[in-house]
Design an enzyme around this catalytic site. Structure first.
Site, PDB file in Angstrom:
ATOM      1  N   ASN A 126     -41.837 -14.764 -10.492  1.00  0.00           N
ATOM      2  CA  ASN A 126     -40.939 -14.825  -9.341  1.00  0.00           C
ATOM      3  C   ASN A 126     -41.467 -14.036  -8.138  1.00  0.00           C
ATOM      4  O   ASN A 126     -40.963 -14.196  -7.025  1.00  0.00           O
ATOM      5  CB  ASN A 126     -39.563 -14.256  -9.681  1.00  0.00           C
ATOM      6  CG  ASN A 126     -38.661 -15.270 -10.362  1.00  0.00           C
ATOM      7  OD1 ASN A 126     -38.421 -15.192 -11.562  1.00  0.00           O
ATOM      8  ND2 ASN A 126     -38.150 -16.222  -9.601  1.00  0.00           N
ATOM      9  N   SER A 127     -42.447 -13.188  -8.355  1.00  0.00           N
ATOM     10  CA  SER A 127     -42.949 -12.341  -7.280  1.00  0.00           C
ATOM     11  C   SER A 127     -43.281 -13.152  -6.047  1.00  0.00           C
ATOM     12  O   SER A 127     -44.041 -14.119  -6.104  1.00  0.00           O
ATOM     13  CB  SER A 127     -44.217 -11.607  -7.727  1.00  0.00           C
ATOM     14  OG  SER A 127     -43.922 -10.583  -8.624  1.00  0.00           O
TER      15      SER A 127
ATOM     16  N   ASP B 179     -45.969  -4.405   0.270  1.00  0.00           N
ATOM     17  CA  ASP B 179     -46.279  -5.408  -0.747  1.00  0.00           C
ATOM     18  C   ASP B 179     -46.070  -6.828  -0.224  1.00  0.00           C
ATOM     19  O   ASP B 179     -45.646  -7.716  -0.960  1.00  0.00           O
ATOM     20  CB  ASP B 179     -45.444  -5.182  -2.011  1.00  0.00           C
ATOM     21  CG  ASP B 179     -45.986  -5.954  -3.217  1.00  0.00           C
ATOM     22  OD1 ASP B 179     -47.196  -6.251  -3.230  1.00  0.00           O
ATOM     23  OD2 ASP B 179     -45.195  -6.286  -4.121  1.00  0.00           O
TER      24      ASP B 179
ATOM     25  N   HIS C 171     -49.150  -7.899  -4.310  1.00  0.00           N
ATOM     26  CA  HIS C 171     -49.626  -7.683  -5.673  1.00  0.00           C
ATOM     27  C   HIS C 171     -49.948  -8.989  -6.393  1.00  0.00           C
ATOM     28  O   HIS C 171     -50.636  -8.990  -7.419  1.00  0.00           O
ATOM     29  CB  HIS C 171     -48.630  -6.835  -6.479  1.00  0.00           C
ATOM     30  CG  HIS C 171     -47.403  -7.564  -6.925  1.00  0.00           C
ATOM     31  ND1 HIS C 171     -46.171  -7.402  -6.324  1.00  0.00           N
ATOM     32  CD2 HIS C 171     -47.199  -8.455  -7.918  1.00  0.00           C
ATOM     33  CE1 HIS C 171     -45.276  -8.148  -6.935  1.00  0.00           C
ATOM     34  NE2 HIS C 171     -45.873  -8.807  -7.916  1.00  0.00           N
TER      35      HIS C 171
END
Length: 503
Positions: free
Chosen positions: A244-245, A172, A142
């Site tokens: 932080n993803s 993801d 994402h």
């Protein structure tokens, strides 16, 4: 970045800062600008923990020095969004007059931010980490989906262009490759090496502040989220926020046990409910992405529900086991083989449970023939089912780059809408409509009280399907007003535009 029909707000590694409590806001407002800035910075400082003796701080400095150089920032230039999506975002965004929110946004603006851009493009950021010294990098899908360009900022401040090797929508996970010489790499370990209560750290770039470390524990294992039925997440209370993803969740041994991905947050900020994709899942996906650029998964094309004792009795079963088929994908592989009302008991030799059905089918090989045991009409039957391939999620139709259309007679612009745009502006039940994208002051539309983000569904009693349906209307007057049906905040109303201020 990040997601949708979940409990509270379940977003991809955080969301914009949520509203603070009223008493906190009022106390904040009484401070001077310098005090406000200091209090925001202090709010992001993590407290020290102390050893049982209470004399010496217990920290993670050695661990951070070991793993920190392998963590990178992923910089993304996003695709141009449609004028309709932009109008929907303006209609639902927090007011820019919010003094506290504006100050926080200024303080947290990253070095790559460029608020002056007007070409419709925008930039975002996430995190990632090097898993091989030749420049192989893991991040979240994402973070990079829909990107026109992806760059990576290394720990030594170099910025290099990244190639997207592949991305997997189901887990993801995305795999990037950079050419930057030999880089320090982290090792993907096993989430089985940590137990509930074990300490972990999360490293990433929240809000564009720069590399930050947060510490916590493993709060739970094998969490399944409603919109991610294929993953058994690790849950942690280490603070995870926007940016932080894709960063690593690291055990005290220095190995990666998960990739931070989503948070549960009623407010949009971290509340200590973060979720990480287990390292075993990441390792398997990375291998497939490197070899093939994608991950192939099985798909049988059914919708199902769990059985209750009453349902089991009604179906002639002694115990409520298996999964009850409630619908079939009309284009799916189960058509003609499975029936609505079947109860799936086993696929090959694997017992079926409703909770694990998605995981079981995803592990099947596309085009393989599976033996499926079903309860049908009160008797068990064995049917042969050819497995299909799990389709990728439909791309976001809001990211179309569509422009708006100016309506000269009314002094406003309109654009097409998608289901997602109408959902965002609380017009879920409307099959079509045009969103107001801009307004000229003192023009008929503005005088009638229209706002950017309003959905116009009808001119008179004629349903609007395209901007051309309204672009050529003649200028209204008090003698010949123009009737419009408008939806705002979920409520529909008719207004008559006359070109004059209405009482």
């Amino acid at each position: 970045m990040f997601s949708n029909k979940r409990l509270g707000v379940l977003s991809t590694s955080g969301s914009r800062l949520g509203a603070r409590a009223k008493n906190s806001r009022s106390a904040y407002a009484r401070k001077t600008p310098a005090q406000r800035a200091a209090s925001v910075i202090i709010a992001f400082a993590a407290p020290l923990t102390f050893a049982a003796s209470g004399t010496a701080p217990v920290g993670y400095a050695a661990l951070v020095r070991q793993v920190g150089p392998s963590v990178v920032t992923v910089l993304v230039e996003e695709e141009r969004i449609s004028a309709g999506q932009h109008a929907a975002e303006r209609a639902t965004a927090d007011s820019e007059n919010d003094e506290v929110g504006a100050l926080i946004r200024r303080l947290l603006s990253g070095t790559s931010g460029n608020p002056g851009r007007s070409d419709g493009a925008s930039s975002s950021l996430g995190s990632g980490f090097v898993i091989r010294s030749d420049g192989l990098i893991v991040t979240n899908r994402h973070v990079i989906v829909g990107a026109r360009a992806v760059r990576v900022r290394l720990s030594d401040a170099r910025e290099v262009t990244a190639e997207v090797i592949g991305a997997d929508a189901v887990t993801d996970i995305a795999l990037l490759k950079v050419s930057a010489g030999r880089l320090p790499a982290l090792r993907l370990g096993s989430s089985e090496s940590v137990s509930v209560g074990d300490a972990v750290i999360a490293i990433g770039n929240p809000f564009g502040l720069g590399q930050s470390v947060s510490a916590g524990i493993v709060s739970a294992r094998a969490r399944t989220l409603e919109d991610d039925p294929y993953i058994n997440f690790l849950q942690t209370d280490a603070a995870i926020n926007r940016g932080n993803s894709g960063g690593p969740l690291v055990s005290l041994s220095g190995t990666v046990v998960g990739v931070t991905s989503v948070i549960f947050s009623p407010s949009g900020g971290s509340v200590g409910l973060g979720f990480a994709i287990p390292a075993e899942t990441v390792a398997a996906v990375v291998g497939e992405l490197e070899r093939h650029g994608r991950v192939e998964r099985g798909y049988i094309g059914i919708y199902a529900q769990a059985l209750t004792p009453v349902l089991a009795t009604a179906l002639g079963m002694k115990t409520p086991i298996g999964a009850l088929v409630t619908a079939l994908d009309p284009q799916g592989p189960a058509v003609g083989t499975l029936w609505i009302g079947d109860v799936l008991l086993r696929i090959d030799s694997v017992p079926v449970t409703f909770k694990d059905l998605s995981k079981i089918t995803a592990r099947l090989a596309p085009n393989a023939l599976a033996n499926v045991t079903v309860m049908r009409g009160g008797t068990q039957q064995l049917v042969a089912l050819k497995i299909g391939r799990l389709p990728d999620p439909i791309s976001n139709p809001a990211l179309t780059g569509g422009q708006d259309t100016w309506v000269p007679a009314l002094g406003f612009g309109v654009a097409d809408t998608t289901t997602e745009i109408r959902k965002a502006i609380k017009a879920n039940d409307e099959p079509s409509g045009l969103i107001v994208t801009q307004l000229r002051p003192a023009a008929p539309g503005a005088l009638a009280g229209l706002k950017v983000g309003d959905l116009i569904t009808h001119v008179g009693t004629t349903q609007l399907a395209a901007p051309a349906d309204i672009a050529a209307v003649t200028r209204p007057s008090r003698q010949v007003p123009l009737l419009l049906r408008v939806v705002r905040e979920g409520s529909a109303t008719f207004i008559a535009i006359t070109g004059e201020v209405e009482p």
